[in-house]
Design a protein around this motif. Structure first.
Motif, PDB file in Angstrom:
ATOM      1  N   UNK A 126       0.837  -1.204   0.000  1.00 52.35           N
ATOM      2  CA  UNK A 126       0.000   0.000   0.000  1.00 52.35           C
ATOM      3  C   UNK A 126       0.868   1.250   0.000  1.00 52.35           C
ATOM      4  N   UNK A 127       1.860   1.285   0.883  1.00 52.21           N
ATOM      5  CA  UNK A 127       2.677   2.491   1.021  1.00 52.21           C
ATOM      6  C   UNK A 127       3.595   2.705  -0.172  1.00 52.21           C
ATOM      7  N   UNK A 128       4.292   1.660  -0.576  1.00 53.16           N
ATOM      8  CA  UNK A 128       5.332   1.846  -1.584  1.00 53.16           C
ATOM      9  C   UNK A 128       4.796   1.800  -3.013  1.00 53.16           C
ATOM     10  N   UNK A 129       3.810   0.927  -3.280  1.00 52.29           N
ATOM     11  CA  UNK A 129       3.288   0.815  -4.646  1.00 52.29           C
ATOM     12  C   UNK A 129       2.181   1.829  -4.929  1.00 52.29           C
ATOM     13  N   UNK A 130       1.307   2.078  -3.940  1.00 56.75           N
ATOM     14  CA  UNK A 130       0.170   2.965  -4.167  1.00 56.75           C
ATOM     15  C   UNK A 130       0.447   4.411  -3.786  1.00 56.75           C
ATOM     16  N   UNK A 131       1.198   4.587  -2.698  1.00 55.64           N
ATOM     17  CA  UNK A 131       1.402   5.938  -2.182  1.00 55.64           C
ATOM     18  C   UNK A 131       2.779   6.501  -2.486  1.00 55.64           C
ATOM     19  N   UNK A 164       3.146  16.316   6.001  1.00 60.20           N
ATOM     20  CA  UNK A 164       4.455  16.712   5.471  1.00 60.20           C
ATOM     21  C   UNK A 164       4.662  16.135   4.065  1.00 60.20           C
ATOM     22  N   UNK A 165       4.331  14.866   3.876  1.00 56.49           N
ATOM     23  CA  UNK A 165       4.528  14.208   2.582  1.00 56.49           C
ATOM     24  C   UNK A 165       3.614  14.807   1.516  1.00 56.49           C
ATOM     25  N   UNK A 166       2.347  15.040   1.874  1.00 53.25           N
ATOM     26  CA  UNK A 166       1.376  15.591   0.924  1.00 53.25           C
ATOM     27  C   UNK A 166       1.793  16.996   0.485  1.00 53.25           C
ATOM     28  N   UNK A 167       2.254  17.812   1.429  1.00 50.52           N
ATOM     29  CA  UNK A 167       2.656  19.189   1.082  1.00 50.52           C
ATOM     30  C   UNK A 167       3.902  19.201   0.204  1.00 50.52           C
ATOM     31  N   UNK A 168       4.817  18.261   0.462  1.00 50.91           N
ATOM     32  CA  UNK A 168       6.010  18.162  -0.385  1.00 50.91           C
ATOM     33  C   UNK A 168       5.619  17.757  -1.809  1.00 50.91           C
ATOM     34  N   UNK A 169       4.711  16.775  -1.905  1.00 54.15           N
ATOM     35  CA  UNK A 169       4.274  16.324  -3.226  1.00 54.15           C
ATOM     36  C   UNK A 169       3.530  17.436  -3.958  1.00 54.15           C
ATOM     37  N   UNK A 170       2.699  18.162  -3.246  1.00 56.37           N
ATOM     38  CA  UNK A 170       1.967  19.269  -3.878  1.00 56.37           C
ATOM     39  C   UNK A 170       2.935  20.317  -4.426  1.00 56.37           C
ATOM     40  N   UNK A 171       3.953  20.640  -3.646  1.00 54.40           N
ATOM     41  CA  UNK A 171       4.940  21.638  -4.068  1.00 54.40           C
ATOM     42  C   UNK A 171       5.647  21.187  -5.340  1.00 54.40           C
ATOM     43  N   UNK A 205      -1.740   8.386  -4.387  1.00 54.22           N
ATOM     44  CA  UNK A 205      -1.511   9.649  -3.692  1.00 54.22           C
ATOM     45  C   UNK A 205      -1.411  10.799  -4.682  1.00 54.22           C
ATOM     46  N   UNK A 206      -0.795  10.568  -5.834  1.00 54.95           N
ATOM     47  CA  UNK A 206      -0.684  11.643  -6.825  1.00 54.95           C
ATOM     48  C   UNK A 206      -2.060  12.035  -7.368  1.00 54.95           C
ATOM     49  N   UNK A 207      -2.965  11.057  -7.508  1.00 55.15           N
ATOM     50  CA  UNK A 207      -4.336  11.355  -7.940  1.00 55.15           C
ATOM     51  C   UNK A 207      -5.038  12.249  -6.921  1.00 55.15           C
ATOM     52  N   UNK A 208      -4.860  11.921  -5.641  1.00 60.21           N
ATOM     53  CA  UNK A 208      -5.510  12.697  -4.582  1.00 60.21           C
ATOM     54  C   UNK A 208      -4.922  14.104  -4.492  1.00 60.21           C
ATOM     55  N   UNK A 209      -3.611  14.203  -4.579  1.00 58.55           N
ATOM     56  CA  UNK A 209      -2.973  15.526  -4.508  1.00 58.55           C
ATOM     57  C   UNK A 209      -3.361  16.368  -5.727  1.00 58.55           C
ATOM     58  N   UNK A 210      -3.448  15.729  -6.897  1.00 53.26           N
ATOM     59  CA  UNK A 210      -3.882  16.459  -8.102  1.00 53.26           C
ATOM     60  C   UNK A 210      -5.294  17.004  -7.905  1.00 53.26           C
ATOM     61  N   UNK A 211      -6.159  16.201  -7.270  1.00 53.55           N
ATOM     62  CA  UNK A 211      -7.511  16.659  -6.972  1.00 53.55           C
ATOM     63  C   UNK A 211      -7.501  17.828  -6.004  1.00 53.55           C
ATOM     64  N   UNK A 235      -7.635  14.356   1.764  1.00 53.07           N
ATOM     65  CA  UNK A 235      -6.520  13.517   1.303  1.00 53.07           C
ATOM     66  C   UNK A 235      -5.986  12.680   2.465  1.00 53.07           C
ATOM     67  N   UNK A 236      -5.699  13.332   3.594  1.00 51.46           N
ATOM     68  CA  UNK A 236      -5.114  12.638   4.748  1.00 51.46           C
ATOM     69  C   UNK A 236      -6.054  11.564   5.275  1.00 51.46           C
ATOM     70  N   UNK A 237      -7.328  11.919   5.488  1.00 53.23           N
ATOM     71  CA  UNK A 237      -8.289  10.964   6.057  1.00 53.23           C
ATOM     72  C   UNK A 237      -8.475   9.747   5.164  1.00 53.23           C
ATOM     73  N   UNK A 238      -8.484   9.948   3.861  1.00 54.40           N
ATOM     74  CA  UNK A 238      -8.698   8.821   2.954  1.00 54.40           C
ATOM     75  C   UNK A 238      -7.462   7.956   2.798  1.00 54.40           C
ATOM     76  N   UNK A 239      -6.291   8.527   2.917  1.00 55.90           N
ATOM     77  CA  UNK A 239      -5.068   7.718   2.923  1.00 55.90           C
ATOM     78  C   UNK A 239      -5.058   6.827   4.161  1.00 55.90           C
ATOM     79  N   UNK A 240      -5.385   7.400   5.323  1.00 53.27           N
ATOM     80  CA  UNK A 240      -5.413   6.613   6.563  1.00 53.27           C
ATOM     81  C   UNK A 240      -6.409   5.466   6.435  1.00 53.27           C
ATOM     82  N   UNK A 241      -7.619   5.756   5.964  1.00 50.97           N
ATOM     83  CA  UNK A 241      -8.629   4.705   5.821  1.00 50.97           C
ATOM     84  C   UNK A 241      -8.183   3.617   4.859  1.00 50.97           C
ATOM     85  N   UNK A 242      -7.620   4.014   3.710  1.00 50.82           N
ATOM     86  CA  UNK A 242      -7.253   3.034   2.694  1.00 50.82           C
ATOM     87  C   UNK A 242      -6.097   2.140   3.129  1.00 50.82           C
TER      88      UNK A 242
END
Length: 484
Positions: A191-196, A243-250, A269-275, A286-293
């Motif tokens: 989940x972490x390495x392949x999806x996120x 921290x990770x989401x903000x870095x990716x957004x930047x 994660x890139x799909x969610x950040x793009x959204x 984004x954060x809540x759905x990553x935790x749930x998934x």
């Protein structure tokens, strides 16, 4: 005197009339109340708040919800019955028609209803809790990666590499290990390495597990409580993800090469950040759905894999047929060549075995909904505000849908299974978004284990328990040796 007599008669008349009206009103009210009461499904509510919660918890802990809780009440009251669970008046429904009615009427007649602790720990803005248009938008973003054929095909080589690396690291050179624990580590990493696209650091899995421990605990934040520990762990996870989401957004907003990198290494994660960049969703969503998934994609899958191996060990003829399928796939490949999407499609019998395992050992027993209006169903009224609990056992263990339902028979999945009968990951608008991902995970893991190792169960009669999700009580220890 005559006037007084007339007044007295009038007074007596009005008094009698008033009494008649009161009696009529009370009789009508009682009749109406009885009529409404009769419309409620049969069942026992017991004492306020507690109701039958203790019996439910006991059966759940022993993984005997069907045998000790649902079945006796179905026998006594029928497919639909009332009870009181976790402080709420609840109607339990069973059968494919009930599943179809309540799951397909999500957002119309019922809404998802989870305990306060679950909502707080998974996140108020996760697809577990969101309603209507917000839910559809979030689910669309997630499904783009987890359900779209192109997205899933891109995951196959990554998952193959992850599984082989895991086996090289944790299985090679060992003679025994905990299969369930091993699959939890693997599915978490995938989940972490392949999806996120997030590297798993030491201690991350344990932190997520602390959150899960509090999901069904009372939402009371006193020091040392399960919920308090879970909330603290959740806060730590949130800080890391922000921290990770903000870095990716930047990086994505800057149009760097990192955009392509994240698209490849962390598609979801890139799909969610793009959204989020487009303004479709918020950072909190984004954060809540990553935790749930993370929870949805690794806990249930780990259990499904473990039960598949448990039943293969108990039915050697089925294991022989499954192994033959994977040997055939290997014959068409060069040494060291990884699986392709075409190979996955050839694993038809393996998927039958996995589905039959999930039928007998569903990763989720069902879920709660809340009536947003009075609901008329099957001759009964479910009042607004009451909970509705649908169960996988209501069809999975029912002779009406599966002949000899308690026996293990993968061949039953050669035939078409009607909708809302087989529900290991739910159904309707809230069907698990990661269902296809779980399928890939199971099939790829089974392939590499059965073609690389011989194995056997060390505790063949190991019991299954729940806390809060089902798991083998001893972690399913197995003996392994590399194939010659």
């Amino acid at each position: 005197m005559a006037s007084a007599t007339i007044h007295l008669v009038s007074w007596v008349f009005y008094l009698i009339a008033a009494m008649v009206c009161i009696i009529f009103f009370l009789t009508h009210k009682k009749s109406s109340y009885s009529k409404n009461k009769k419309k409620l499904p049969p069942g026992e509510m017991r004492i306020p708040w507690i109701g039958e919660t203790i019996e439910f918890f006991k059966a759940q802990r022993n993984n005997r919800l069907f045998e000790d809780f649902f079945q006796p009440r179905i026998t006594r009251h029928g497919k639909i019955f009332k009870t009181r669970l976790f402080g709420s008046s609840t109607v339990v429904v069973n059968g494919a028609e009930a599943n179809r009615f309540f799951l397909s009427n999500e957002f119309k007649l019922v809404i998802s209803s989870w305990p306060s602790s679950s909502v707080q720990l998974m996140g108020k803005d996760s697809i577990m809790q969101t309603q209507g248009e917000q839910h559809r938008c979030l689910r669309g973003l997630i499904a783009t990666t987890l359900s779209h054929s192109a997205g899933l095909e891109a995951l196959v080589p990554k998952m193959c590499n992850s599984v082989q690396l895991h086996l090289d690291t944790y299985w090679q050179g060992q003679d025994r290990l905990s299969l369930y624990r091993s699959t939890k580590v693997l599915t978490f990493n995938i989940v972490f390495e392949c999806l996120l696209g997030i590297k798993v650091e030491p201690g991350m899995l344990e932190t997520f597990e602390r959150v899960l421990e509090g999901v069904f605990a009372p939402a009371i934040s006193f020091p040392g409580s399960r919920y308090s520990r879970a909330k603290k762990a959740r806060t730590g996870i949130e800080k890391m993800l922000i921290r990770i989401v903000r870095e990716m957004r930047k990086e994505m907003e800057g149009g760097k090469d990192g955009d392509d990198h994240h698209h490849q290494e962390g598609m979801l994660l890139s799909q969610l950040v793009a959204g989020m960049i487009r303004g479709d969703i918020t950072e909190k969503e984004v954060i809540d759905n990553v935790v749930l998934l993370v929870f949805a994609a690794h806990d249930t899958t780990s259990f499904a894999i473990a039960m598949t191996f448990k039943l293969l060990a108990q039915y050697p003829n089925c294991y022989s047929l499954l192994l033959q399928e994977h040997v055939e796939i290997m014959r068409g490949k060069k040494s060291g060549e990884i699986l392709r999407s075409e190979d996955i499609k050839m694993m038809k019998y393996t998927w039958q075995v996995a589905r039959e395992s999930m039928r007998l050992f569903p990763p989720i027993f069902g879920s709660f909904r809340k009536a947003v209006a009075d609901i008329e169903y099957d001759g009964f009224t479910i009042p607004k505000g009451w909970k509705v609990l649908w169960t996988a056992y209501g069809t999975h263990y029912n002779e009406e849908y599966f002949k000899d339902p308690l026996s293990f028979n993968p061949n039953r999945f050669e035939e078409h299974i009607p909708p809302y009968v087989f529900l290991p990951f739910g159904g309707g608008p809230r069907v698990c978004a990661g269902y296809q991902l779980a399928k890939l995970n199971i099939l790829i893991f089974v392939h590499y284990v059965v073609t690389r190792f011989d194995w056997s169960l060390l505790c063949p009669n190991e019991s299954i328990t729940m806390d809060p999700l089902p798991f083998p009580s001893h972690g399913m220890p197995i003996k392994i040796s590399p194939k010659l």
